[in-house]
Each structure stands twice: as structure tokens, then as C-alpha cells.
Design an enzyme around this catalytic site. Structure first.
Site, short mmCIF file in Angstrom:
data_model
loop_
_atom_site.label_atom_id
_atom_site.label_comp_id
_atom_site.label_asym_id
_atom_site.label_seq_id
_atom_site.Cartn_x
_atom_site.Cartn_y
_atom_site.Cartn_z
N LYS A 89 8.64 -0.87 -5.60
CA LYS A 89 8.33 -1.70 -4.43
C LYS A 89 9.23 -1.41 -3.23
O LYS A 89 8.82 -1.54 -2.08
CB LYS A 89 8.41 -3.18 -4.79
CG LYS A 89 7.21 -3.66 -5.60
CD LYS A 89 7.15 -5.17 -5.64
CE LYS A 89 5.87 -5.66 -6.29
NZ LYS A 89 5.86 -5.41 -7.75
N GLU A 111 5.49 -12.77 1.63
CA GLU A 111 5.13 -13.75 0.62
C GLU A 111 5.36 -13.10 -0.73
O GLU A 111 5.36 -11.86 -0.85
CB GLU A 111 3.67 -14.18 0.77
CG GLU A 111 2.65 -13.43 -0.07
CD GLU A 111 2.33 -12.06 0.46
OE1 GLU A 111 2.43 -11.87 1.70
OE2 GLU A 111 2.00 -11.17 -0.34
N SER A 377 6.33 2.31 -13.45
CA SER A 377 6.56 1.64 -12.16
C SER A 377 7.84 0.82 -12.08
O SER A 377 8.40 0.65 -11.00
CB SER A 377 5.36 0.75 -11.82
OG SER A 377 5.10 -0.17 -12.86
C1 LIG Z 1 4.70 -5.44 -8.51
C2 LIG Z 1 4.68 -4.49 -9.64
C3 LIG Z 1 3.49 -3.85 -10.05
C4 LIG Z 1 2.15 -4.15 -9.45
O1 LIG Z 1 2.03 -3.90 -8.09
P1 LIG Z 1 1.21 -2.64 -7.54
O2 LIG Z 1 1.11 -2.89 -6.09
O3 LIG Z 1 -0.11 -2.64 -8.23
O4 LIG Z 1 1.99 -1.43 -7.86
C5 LIG Z 1 3.56 -2.91 -11.06
N1 LIG Z 1 4.72 -2.63 -11.68
C6 LIG Z 1 5.88 -3.24 -11.33
C7 LIG Z 1 7.13 -2.88 -12.06
C8 LIG Z 1 5.90 -4.18 -10.31
O5 LIG Z 1 7.05 -4.78 -9.97
#
Ligand SMILES: *Cc1c(COP(=O)(O)O)cnc(C)c1O
Length: 393
Positions: A89, A111, A377
Site C-alpha cells: 500500500k 478513509e 502483497s
Molecule cells: C489492503 C490489502 C490488500 C487488498 O487491497 P488491494 O487494493 O486489492 O491490493 C491485499 N493485501 C494486503 C496485504 C493488504 O494490506
């Protein structure tokens, strides 16, 4: 066919900017400027310097040998879990804070639902010494106390949204109201590839650093830039958009999007938008979203807070509708088991969002010589309590 946004922010039939009249000047200012600002040498230089020295990029592309042996294919992990703050993020919030500064803004609003985007935003505001207000549903404030504490430590003000269901969509309404009232000095940092044009395209471009790195890293390791498949979980879709971005137009690269089926697609407690969603408008863009017969947005559910969103960004709606992307949904149970397996096989505890992407390996078979890149992610530290409760650790 194009898989990127056109000038009006449309991906096929999805996207656009469906906003109240009073928000038009704000979005228009951003729309007119975002591409030219991003192309400035000084912007690129500062963005990449911060990604390197502050975020810790490039993140490794790691060949997961034990996982590959188990599933009889070649699996690489793109280690976004190693980014500062523990997930992808921050790539976007770094980009947007620099954009805000270039546009002369001295106040940031955001938000947040689970608090991850709020923390990523508060982080970059601290970095730049810019005032930060994060709107968060009153119920979420109680559910996500550690992230609220983080935001406060970082100097942000967390304002409770007390209307409606007191969760994410109410926080979004409050943020939009704030932006309408403060059009001159304030920039609204949206956390995924959602919202009115130009947000989905702008966020995808900031996150595209992920696939930019995958290309040269894979070239180094395998002698070719393109994997056979790129796999990512989709909440709003920003980590997925970043991981796919430079492969979108190359149809030799398979794109696999993984959604949260919660307790089962037809259980009434899920966030499997591609399976259940219909065309509608949410947060200012036309996309697929889960809704009742009369168009009321359905409360989504997933064990992972980051996938608990009733829609997907317009890029993903288009990837689904056009057939360019293969969409798979994964239940809570499947994701939790995949998270445990990755921990034991590779010594990496993933965020539960990311665990969804790994869970497809149980059912989706790949060839032995396929190269499969899975976007990891985020890291699992934030989810430890959920893992503890689930596995009775
Ligand atoms: C917020 C988050 C997501 C989902 O958000 P996307 O915008 O779909 O990437 C996925 N993995 C993690 C670790 C997150 O913090």
C-alpha cells in the site's frame, strides 16, 4: 483490446467519474495534472529515491523451491511483504503524497476500513510533515485498535464515522464531504484502484513498479521477462493491478485474480465480486459490485479485512468481463490453510489477503516448466490474532 484506462478513465464499459457536482473541481484538477506531474523528471527522481531508501525497493523476487516442489511447477514470490509498513500500500501513498505536494496541497484526508491504508497514509504524512485526517467507521475503530494506535503515533487524527453501519462506506462518505468542503488545500488519498477517474489509473501507475521490477528480475533469473502466470489477490485490486500492469497487453502471460469467497460463494457471507457482482456504481466509478435486486450494496465478508470490499476496481471488472483475467474465489478455510503451509514450507508468514493467492495452488494445476509469479502483497504480523484464534495456537 486495451486493458488500460482511456482518457475518460474507462476500461471497456467500466470506470468513469460518477461524482456529485460539488466534487467535480477537485477531481478535475487532479485529472488535468496527474499524468504530466508523474512524467516530470523531478517527480520520477523523488518517487524512485523514496521507493529505494524509504520503502526498501526493489523487493526481492524469490524462487520458492519447497513450494515449487510441492506443487510441481516453478513458483516465484514477489515480496511486497518486505516493503516498509509490511505491504504494497505504501507504494501508492508515497506516489500520492508527492502528487499532493506538486499540486500545492498541505492537508491530506483518507478513509480506512481495516486501518492498513490509514497507516500507510499516516506514514507518508509524517514523512513529509503534512497534516493528516483519517476517517474510520466507529465500529472499525474498536475492531482495529492497533492500527488506530499506529496512526495516532504517526501524528494523524482519526475521526470516527458515526452514521449508517459505522464502517468503511460511512467513512468514505465523511471523507468525500470533507473534500467537498476543503477543495483548495486538501488532497484525498484513495488506497486502491477504485474511486472516480483518475484514481484507478493513477494508483495502478504507482503500483506498476511491482511488475516493472518483476520483468528485470525474472530476466536475471530465468533469461526471460515474462512469466507464464501472474497471480494476485483482489480486494479493490491495487496490488493485483501493479503486478499485472506491464503484462496486460501480452496475452502470453496468464493473469489470475483471486477473490475472497468468505464462508462460501453462496453462503451470503463472501466478497467474491466477480461471481456475485452486477454492474453498478460505487465510490464514483462504474464497475462490478455485490448488490441486492434493488441495487442496495451488500455487506461483504471475508476473514481478511483487506479483501472485505463489495466491489472491484474497474480494471478488474474489465479483465473479468473480457476474459483476459481468470478469476478464482477462495474460502476463509482454504486461505488459512495456505497461509500455514507457506509459513511451514518457506518460513514466510503471509497476510491473510495474500494467503488467498497461494490457496489456488491446491486446485489450479500448472505445468512443470511453467513460471508462476505470486504477488505476496503483505506480511502476516497484523493477522497474528486471527491465525491464533483459527488454529488455536
Ligand atoms: C489492503 C490489502 C490488500 C487488498 O487491497 P488491494 O487494493 O486489492 O491490493 C491485499 N493485501 C494486503 C496485504 C493488504 O494490506
Amino acid at each position: 483490446m486495451s486493458y488500460n484506462a482511456n482518457e475518460k478513465g474507462y476500461y471497456g464499459e467500466f470506470g468513469g467519474a460518477f461524482i456529485p457536482e460539488m466534487l467535480y473541481p477537485n477531481c478535475e484538477e487532479l485529472r488535468r495534472n496527474y499524468i504530466s506531474v508523474m512524467k516530470e523528471d523531478s517527480f520520477q527522481k523523488e518517487f524512485h529515491q523514496l521507493l529505494k531508501d524509504y520503502v526498501g525497493r526493489p523487493t526481492p523476487l524469490y524462487f520458492a523451491e519447497r513450494l515449487s516442489n510441492k506443487y510441481n511447477t516453478k513458483i516465484y514470490l514477489k515480496r511486497e511483504d518486505l516493503c516498509h509498513t509490511g505491504a504494497h500500500k505504501v507504494n501508492n501513498t508515497i506516489g500520492q503524497i508527492l502528487m499532493a505536494k506538486r499540486l500545492g496541497k498541505n492537508r491530506i484526508i483518507a478513509e480506512t476500513g481495516a486501518g492498513q491504508h490509514g497507516v500507510a497514509t499516516a506514514t507518508v504524512c509524517a514523512l513529509m510533515g503534512i497534516q493528516c485526517v483519517v476517517y474510520m467507521g466507529e465500529i472499525d475503530i474498536h475492531r482495529q485498535a492497533p492500527n488506530v494506535a499506529r496512526m495516532k503515533m504517526l501524528g494523524a487524527e482519526v475521526r470516527p464515522a458515526k452514521s449508517g453501519s459505522k464502517t468503511l462506506k460511512d467513512a468514505t462518505n465523511e471523507a468525500i464531504r470533507d473534500w467537498i468542503n476543503n477543495p483548495v488545500d486538501t488532497h484525498y488519498i484513495i488506497g486502491s484502484v477504485v474511486g472516480p477517474h483518475p484514481y484507478p489509473d493513477m494508483v495502478a501507475r504507482f503500483q506498476s513498479i511491482i511488475s516493472e521490477e518483476i520483468k528485470w528480475q525474472l530476466k536475471e533469473k530465468e533469461g526471460r521477462e515474462n512469466p507464464d502466470y501472474v497471480v494476485a489477490c483482489v480486494g479493490g485490486g491495487s496490488n493485483a493491478a501493479g503486478a499485472y500492469y506491464h503484462f496486460l497487453d501480452n496475452t502470453d502471460v496468464g493473469i489470475i485474480a483471486v477473490e475472497a469467497a468468505g464462508k462460501g460463494i453462496h453462503s451470503g457471507e463472501s466478497a467474491a465480486t466477480s461471481a456475485l457482482g452486477k454492474v453498478g456504481i460505487i465510490h464514483g466509478s462504474k464497475t462490478l459490485l455485490m448488490q441486492t435486486q434493488d441495487g442496495q450494496i451488500t455487506e461483504p465478508y471475508s476473514i481478511s479485512a483487506g479483501l472485505d470490499y463489495p466491489g472491484v476496481g474497474p480494471m478488474h471488472a474489465h479483465l473479468f468481463k473480457s476474459g483476459r483475467g481468470e478469476f478464482i474465489s477462495i474460502t476463509d478455510d482454504e486461505a488459512m490453510q495456505a497461509g500455514l503451509l507457506l509459513s511451514k514450507l518457506e518460513g514466510i508468514i503471509p497476510a491473510i489477503e495474500s494467503s488467498h493467492a497461494f490457496a489456488i495452488l491446491e486446485e489450479r494445476k500448472f505445468n512443470t516448466d511453467d513460471i508462476v509469479v505470486i504477488n505476496l502483497s503483505g506480511r502476516g504480523d497484523k493477522d497474528l490474532n486471527t491465525y491464533i484464534d483459527y488454529f488455536k495456537l
